[in-house]
Design a protein around this motif. Structure first.
Motif, PDB file in Angstrom:
ATOM      1  N   ASP A 125       0.823  -1.294  -0.125  1.00  0.00           N
ATOM      2  CA  ASP A 125       0.074  -0.036  -0.124  1.00  0.00           C
ATOM      3  C   ASP A 125       0.923   1.275  -0.091  1.00  0.00           C
ATOM      4  O   ASP A 125       0.494   2.208  -0.658  1.00  0.00           O
ATOM      5  CB  ASP A 125      -0.984  -0.068   1.233  1.00  0.00           C
ATOM      6  CG  ASP A 125      -1.994  -1.327   1.010  1.00  0.00           C
ATOM      7  OD1 ASP A 125      -2.538  -1.500   2.148  1.00  0.00           O
ATOM      8  OD2 ASP A 125      -2.306  -1.430  -0.229  1.00  0.00           O
ATOM      9  N   LYS A 168       2.062   1.948  -3.339  1.00  0.00           N
ATOM     10  CA  LYS A 168       0.847   2.399  -4.270  1.00  0.00           C
ATOM     11  C   LYS A 168       0.569   4.122  -3.841  1.00  0.00           C
ATOM     12  O   LYS A 168       0.357   4.690  -4.611  1.00  0.00           O
ATOM     13  CB  LYS A 168      -0.542   1.561  -3.938  1.00  0.00           C
ATOM     14  CG  LYS A 168      -0.411   0.352  -4.724  1.00  0.00           C
ATOM     15  CD  LYS A 168      -1.668  -0.472  -4.657  1.00  0.00           C
ATOM     16  CE  LYS A 168      -1.657  -1.659  -5.348  1.00  0.00           C
ATOM     17  NZ  LYS A 168      -2.700  -2.445  -5.136  1.00  0.00           N
ATOM     18  N   GLU A 174      -6.380   2.951  -6.988  1.00  0.00           N
ATOM     19  CA  GLU A 174      -5.480   1.675  -6.260  1.00  0.00           C
ATOM     20  C   GLU A 174      -5.050   1.866  -5.134  1.00  0.00           C
ATOM     21  O   GLU A 174      -4.955   1.039  -4.304  1.00  0.00           O
ATOM     22  CB  GLU A 174      -4.492   1.480  -7.594  1.00  0.00           C
ATOM     23  CG  GLU A 174      -5.053   1.031  -8.921  1.00  0.00           C
ATOM     24  CD  GLU A 174      -3.922   0.761  -9.894  1.00  0.00           C
ATOM     25  OE1 GLU A 174      -2.822   0.937  -9.518  1.00  0.00           O
ATOM     26  OE2 GLU A 174      -4.156   0.217 -10.772  1.00  0.00           O
ATOM     27  N   SER A 175      -4.350   3.045  -4.816  1.00  0.00           N
ATOM     28  CA  SER A 175      -3.991   3.232  -3.375  1.00  0.00           C
ATOM     29  C   SER A 175      -5.071   3.160  -2.275  1.00  0.00           C
ATOM     30  O   SER A 175      -4.655   2.747  -1.095  1.00  0.00           O
ATOM     31  CB  SER A 175      -3.106   4.635  -3.166  1.00  0.00           C
ATOM     32  OG  SER A 175      -3.887   5.623  -3.137  1.00  0.00           O
ATOM     33  N   GLU A 176      -6.164   3.427  -2.655  1.00  0.00           N
ATOM     34  CA  GLU A 176      -7.148   3.405  -1.819  1.00  0.00           C
ATOM     35  C   GLU A 176      -7.999   1.890  -2.024  1.00  0.00           C
ATOM     36  O   GLU A 176      -9.247   1.787  -1.223  1.00  0.00           O
ATOM     37  CB  GLU A 176      -8.336   4.456  -2.053  1.00  0.00           C
ATOM     38  CG  GLU A 176      -7.983   5.881  -1.893  1.00  0.00           C
ATOM     39  CD  GLU A 176      -7.498   6.320  -0.550  1.00  0.00           C
ATOM     40  OE1 GLU A 176      -8.348   5.808   0.255  1.00  0.00           O
ATOM     41  OE2 GLU A 176      -6.496   6.638  -0.204  1.00  0.00           O
ATOM     42  N   GLY A 177      -7.806   1.062  -2.654  1.00  0.00           N
ATOM     43  CA  GLY A 177      -8.017  -0.293  -2.944  1.00  0.00           C
ATOM     44  C   GLY A 177      -9.047  -0.740  -3.910  1.00  0.00           C
ATOM     45  O   GLY A 177      -9.662  -1.355  -3.941  1.00  0.00           O
ATOM     46  N   TYR A 178      -9.260   0.487  -4.675  1.00  0.00           N
ATOM     47  CA  TYR A 178     -10.324   0.443  -6.004  1.00  0.00           C
ATOM     48  C   TYR A 178      -9.411  -0.103  -7.181  1.00  0.00           C
ATOM     49  O   TYR A 178      -8.316  -0.112  -7.331  1.00  0.00           O
ATOM     50  CB  TYR A 178     -11.031   1.546  -6.289  1.00  0.00           C
ATOM     51  CG  TYR A 178     -11.762   2.154  -5.276  1.00  0.00           C
ATOM     52  CD1 TYR A 178     -12.978   1.695  -4.880  1.00  0.00           C
ATOM     53  CD2 TYR A 178     -11.367   3.404  -4.383  1.00  0.00           C
ATOM     54  CE1 TYR A 178     -13.637   2.328  -3.899  1.00  0.00           C
ATOM     55  CE2 TYR A 178     -12.073   3.699  -3.373  1.00  0.00           C
ATOM     56  CZ  TYR A 178     -13.364   3.045  -2.968  1.00  0.00           C
ATOM     57  OH  TYR A 178     -13.989   3.746  -2.222  1.00  0.00           O
TER      58      TYR A 178
END
Length: 133
Positions: A2, A5, A60-64
């Motif tokens: 993470d 990202k 992407e860094s937030e998980g999407y």
């Protein structure tokens, strides 16, 4: 992972920031020659390309997961990272159009849209991500 990202979107943001500041600087100028129009359109194309890619990296860094520009815009709108999803989609359509055709009338219209609509749109993203950085 993470952290990587997070670093990636921040690095991409730096490139977006440089491009956006150039676009914004010249968007406030009077554009009258074909060369100036072409330059403004090129700044817009580059800045928009970096904008959707920084959106992708941020998401992407937030998980999407979002792969295409359209998916990134939709997801960013859903999580309220960006406003006015329809205008973002219009900007995407115009960006795609400019890379395939060149027409003087279209160029004049596009420069006006860049100055009046798309620069403020990109400024909102810039300001929002600047706070997140």
């Amino acid at each position: 992972m993470d952290e990587m990202k997070s670093i990636r979107w921040k690095q991409r943001f730096e490139n977006f920031e440089k491009s956006f500041k150039l676009l914004e600087k010249y968007a406030n100028s009077s554009i009258s020659t074909e060369l100036e129009q072409a330059g403004m359109i090129q700044f817009f194309e580059t800045t928009f390309e970096l904008a959707w890619k920084v959106l992708k990296d941020y998401l992407e860094s937030e998980g999407y997961i979002a792969k295409s520009p359209r998916e990134c815009i939709k997801q960013a709108f859903q999580i309220e990272l960006i406003e006015d999803g329809h205008l973002w989609m219009d900007a995407l359509a115009k960006r795609n159009l400019t890379s395939h055709t060149y027409d003087e009338e279209l160029a004049e219209k596009l420069v006006k849209e860049i100055q009046e609509q798309f620069v403020p749109l990109l400024r909102n993203l810039y300001n929002k991500l600047l706070k997140e950085r």
